[in-house]
Design an enzyme around this catalytic site. Structure first.
Site, PDB file in Angstrom:
ATOM      1  N   SER A  23       0.822  -1.212   0.000  1.00  0.00           N
ATOM      2  CA  SER A  23       0.000   0.000   0.000  1.00  0.00           C
ATOM      3  C   SER A  23       0.853   1.257   0.000  1.00  0.00           C
ATOM      4  CB  SER A  23      -0.932   0.001   1.219  1.00  0.00           C
ATOM      5  OG  SER A  23      -0.186  -0.204   2.407  1.00  0.00           O
ATOM      6  N   ASN A 110      -1.918  -2.957  13.079  1.00  0.00           N
ATOM      7  CA  ASN A 110      -3.373  -2.775  13.049  1.00  0.00           C
ATOM      8  C   ASN A 110      -3.809  -1.542  13.844  1.00  0.00           C
ATOM      9  OD1 ASN A 110      -3.204  -5.104  11.651  1.00  0.00           O
ATOM     10  ND2 ASN A 110      -4.221  -6.418  13.169  1.00  0.00           N
ATOM     11  N   THR A 155     -40.608  25.480  -9.405  1.00  0.00           N
ATOM     12  CA  THR A 155     -40.874  24.092  -9.029  1.00  0.00           C
ATOM     13  C   THR A 155     -41.024  23.368 -10.359  1.00  0.00           C
ATOM     14  OG1 THR A 155     -43.262  24.352  -8.988  1.00  0.00           O
ATOM     15  CG2 THR A 155     -42.141  24.734  -6.908  1.00  0.00           C
ATOM     16  N   HIS A 156     -40.543  22.150 -10.436  1.00  0.00           N
ATOM     17  CA  HIS A 156     -40.548  21.391 -11.702  1.00  0.00           C
ATOM     18  C   HIS A 156     -39.825  22.149 -12.817  1.00  0.00           C
ATOM     19  CE1 HIS A 156     -43.780  19.068  -9.707  1.00  0.00           C
ATOM     20  NE2 HIS A 156     -44.211  20.275  -9.340  1.00  0.00           N
ATOM     21  N   SER A 277     -14.750  26.016 -27.473  1.00  0.00           N
ATOM     22  CA  SER A 277     -14.914  24.742 -28.170  1.00  0.00           C
ATOM     23  C   SER A 277     -13.827  24.636 -29.225  1.00  0.00           C
ATOM     24  CB  SER A 277     -16.296  24.700 -28.821  1.00  0.00           C
ATOM     25  OG  SER A 277     -16.270  23.821 -29.929  1.00  0.00           O
ATOM     26  N   LYS A 283     -18.446  29.419 -28.873  1.00  0.00           N
ATOM     27  CA  LYS A 283     -18.819  28.762 -27.619  1.00  0.00           C
ATOM     28  C   LYS A 283     -18.070  29.249 -26.393  1.00  0.00           C
ATOM     29  CE  LYS A 283     -20.934  24.949 -27.337  1.00  0.00           C
ATOM     30  NZ  LYS A 283     -22.161  24.699 -26.626  1.00  0.00           N
ATOM     31  N   ASN A 285     -18.201  27.523 -22.675  1.00  0.00           N
ATOM     32  CA  ASN A 285     -18.840  26.419 -21.945  1.00  0.00           C
ATOM     33  C   ASN A 285     -18.539  26.465 -20.449  1.00  0.00           C
ATOM     34  OD1 ASN A 285     -19.873  25.309 -24.331  1.00  0.00           O
ATOM     35  ND2 ASN A 285     -17.951  24.234 -24.718  1.00  0.00           N
ATOM     36  N   GLU A 290     -19.602  21.841 -14.778  1.00  0.00           N
ATOM     37  CA  GLU A 290     -19.935  20.474 -15.202  1.00  0.00           C
ATOM     38  C   GLU A 290     -18.999  19.448 -14.567  1.00  0.00           C
ATOM     39  OE1 GLU A 290     -20.933  20.279 -19.628  1.00  0.00           O
ATOM     40  OE2 GLU A 290     -20.137  22.274 -19.385  1.00  0.00           O
ATOM     41  N   TYR A 317      -9.291  -7.016  12.630  1.00  0.00           N
ATOM     42  CA  TYR A 317      -8.676  -6.501  11.407  1.00  0.00           C
ATOM     43  C   TYR A 317      -8.684  -7.549  10.306  1.00  0.00           C
ATOM     44  CZ  TYR A 317      -5.362  -4.598   8.068  1.00  0.00           C
ATOM     45  OH  TYR A 317      -4.792  -4.148   6.907  1.00  0.00           O
ATOM     46  N   GLN A 322      -7.412  -2.356   4.187  1.00  0.00           N
ATOM     47  CA  GLN A 322      -6.434  -1.500   3.503  1.00  0.00           C
ATOM     48  C   GLN A 322      -7.097  -0.740   2.348  1.00  0.00           C
ATOM     49  OE1 GLN A 322      -2.248  -2.824   2.987  1.00  0.00           O
ATOM     50  NE2 GLN A 322      -2.744  -2.886   0.812  1.00  0.00           N
ATOM     51  N   LYS A 325      -8.297   3.329   2.179  1.00  0.00           N
ATOM     52  CA  LYS A 325      -7.521   4.570   2.015  1.00  0.00           C
ATOM     53  C   LYS A 325      -7.654   5.250   0.666  1.00  0.00           C
ATOM     54  CE  LYS A 325      -4.330   2.736   5.222  1.00  0.00           C
ATOM     55  NZ  LYS A 325      -5.165   1.542   5.076  1.00  0.00           N
TER      56      LYS A 325
HETATM   57  N1  ARG Z   1      -1.207  -1.457   5.191  1.00  0.00           N
HETATM   58  C1  ARG Z   1      -2.100  -2.019   6.131  1.00  0.00           C
HETATM   59  C2  ARG Z   1      -3.469  -1.327   6.027  1.00  0.00           C
HETATM   60  O1  ARG Z   1      -3.520  -0.320   5.443  1.00  0.00           O
HETATM   61  C3  ARG Z   1      -1.568  -1.866   7.519  1.00  0.00           C
HETATM   62  C4  ARG Z   1      -2.054  -2.891   8.473  1.00  0.00           C
HETATM   63  C5  ARG Z   1      -1.502  -4.200   8.139  1.00  0.00           C
HETATM   64  N2  ARG Z   1      -1.836  -5.189   9.109  1.00  0.00           N
HETATM   65  C6  ARG Z   1      -1.778  -6.472   8.823  1.00  0.00           C
HETATM   66  N3  ARG Z   1      -2.105  -7.280   9.756  1.00  0.00           N
HETATM   67  N4  ARG Z   1      -1.447  -6.909   7.631  1.00  0.00           N
HETATM   68  O2  ARG Z   1      -4.461  -1.808   6.505  1.00  0.00           O
END
Ligand code: ARG
Length: 462
Positions: A23, A110, A155-156, A277, A283, A285, A290, A317, A322, A325
């Protein structure tokens, strides 16, 4: 970079697997939180006598150096070290050998990752609240300039009753101030310190969790170690808050797109926020509006993705987590880009007051007021409503506005009508008389704008 020793596994993962589960490409953005958290942990380990005080000091000093080196761009992370936590620890151990290996005492990745993401998102929430504050200020000042700018209320998407641009703006002020409050509320649930939860069952070491909590500026510590490592509610909640912000921005953007069209011509988007455009020379835009509208979909998607990721996970966990994120980082980045663009765009737009007023003259928006006038003379509302409806029919036959009908026609539909009706159905009058709290009259909107100014200046949104 050599992997931190792992006694249980004999074979090295192949590089494909490393890339799959690593990660570091996205969690490296939490390097500061990771190191700050580790410094607090190391200090506490030393103070509690869990590791020697001098080891704790060396760890803290080296972590600070690593932080500086990362900020100076001198550190390259390695996918083989999997994530930000292992990368930092590996670099630490490379620099100070065996002492570095003591940092992870009484801790698991964790609880470490749960800490990092909470710290990171707390900062994001604060940043976004700052951007929301600027948006609220801008909306209120546009409202202040336009308490007399009559425009159609829809409205509408059909002309319904006259309002003012100030009233329309103040509707968004309410929405965004609720969004702001939701972020503050979400912050409270993010501001809880999970370190000490260990892998899931806390630890046998005599950790001082409260000291870590205080050093890192959290409000309190988590109360259950299994919850501490497996809770991602606060991430879902933030994604929901961000989704609502995007939804409100998107509705507003949709209106800007409509309003800037040739059919409406209520506003003109500043050149800085428009594009041409490649084929049509004439144009201009409203691309930024948007694009904000378009980006709403991805933020919703990330909310749904995380809710779905979490729904089948047994405690505590699981590596699935993971996946929390990238989505929340992307949603935060998206909102942090959209808010200033949007604020700048509305601050710079040109408002065509005459066109708004002209459009408000269409669609018999004063018909309700004609009925209301009859009611004020004692006619039951349903009869008054029907008489006004017949008058609208007469207007359509003659292709005129209500105020252009001769008084005889009014009186044919209801003999109660007198010349006074013309004043009562003047658009300015229709707005002016809506003085019920929450209404569009100048009296109401001026008061609300002043209240909002007091809130904005008095720290309510800081
Ligand atoms: N990179 C992991 C995450 O974002 C960290 C925790 C990893 N823990 C494990 N038991 N593999 O969740």
């Amino acid at each position: 970079m050599k992997k931190l020793s792992n006694g249980r596994l004999s074979a090295e993962a192949d590089s494909f697997t490393d890339h799959f589960h690593s990660s570091i490409s996205f969690d490296s953005r939490m390097y500061r939180e990771d190191i700050t958290g580790s410094i607090a942990h190391a200090r506490m380990l030393g103070r509690q006598g869990i590791i020697p005080e001098k080891d704790s000091e060396l760890i803290i000093k080296t972590l600070n150096e690593i932080l500086e080196d990362i900020e100076a761009g001198k550190v390259e992370f390695d996918v083989k070290a999997e994530d930000i936590h292992m990368n930092v620890e590996t670099i630490l151990t490379q620099r100070i050998g065996n002492v570095g290996k003591k940092l992870h005492t009484g801790r698991s990745r964790n609880d470490q990752v749960a800490l990092d993401i909470r710290m990171y998102l707390k900062n994001c929430i604060t940043d976004i609240k700052g951007l929301m504050f600027r948006l609220l200020k801008t909306i209120n000042s546009i409202a202040k300039e336009n308490t007399h700018t009559i425009m159609p209320g829809f409205t509408h998407l059909q002309n319904a009753q006259p309002v003012t641009l100030a009233h329309h703006m103040l509707a968004y002020f309410e929405m965004f101030s609720r969004d702001y409050d939701r972020l503050s509320d979400c912050f409270k649930r993010t501001d809880i310190m999970p370190l000490g939860s260990g892998a899931l069952a806390a630890t046998t070491y005599n950790l001082d969790r409260q000291a870590v909590c205080d050093e890192l500026g959290f409000a309190e510590i988590t109360k259950n170690s299994m919850d501490g490592v497996s809770d991602r509610d606060f991430v879902c909640e933030l994604l929901f808050c961000l989704s609502l912000i995007m939804m409100h921005l998107s509705r507003f953007c949709e209106e800007l797109v409509l309003w800037s069209s040739q059919q409406f011509r209520f506003i003109e988007i500043s050149d800085a926020y428009a594009t041409g455009s490649s084929i049509m020379p004439q144009k201009k835009n409203p691309d930024m509006a948007e694009l904000i509208r378009g980006k709403t979909g991805r933020v919703y998607g990330e909310l749904m993705a995380l809710l779905t990721t979490l729904k089948g996970l047994p405690l505590a966990y699981n590596k699935d987590m993971q996946e929390d994120k990238e989505g929340v980082f992307d949603a935060v980045d998206t909102v942090k880009m959209c808010l200033p663009v949007f604020t700048g765009m509305i601050a710079a737009m040109k408002i065509n007051k005459e066109n708004m007023l002209a459009s408000a003259g269409l669609g018999f928006m004063n018909a309700t007021d004609a009925a209301d006038w009859l009611v004020s003379k004692g006619v039951p509302f349903r009869d008054a409503h029907a008489a006004a409806g017949r008058l609208v029919m007469r207007c359509i036959e003659r292709n005129v506005r209500l105020e252009e009908l001769p008084i005889e026609v009014f009186r044919q539909e209801c003999p109660v009508f007198t010349e006074e009706i013309y004043k009562a159905i003047d658009l300015g009058e229709c707005v002016k008389r809506r003085t019920v709290p929450g209404g569009p009259s100048v009296i109401c909107t001026e008061k609300l704008i002043a209240d909002n100014e007091r809130l904005l200046e008095g720290g309510r949104f800081l």
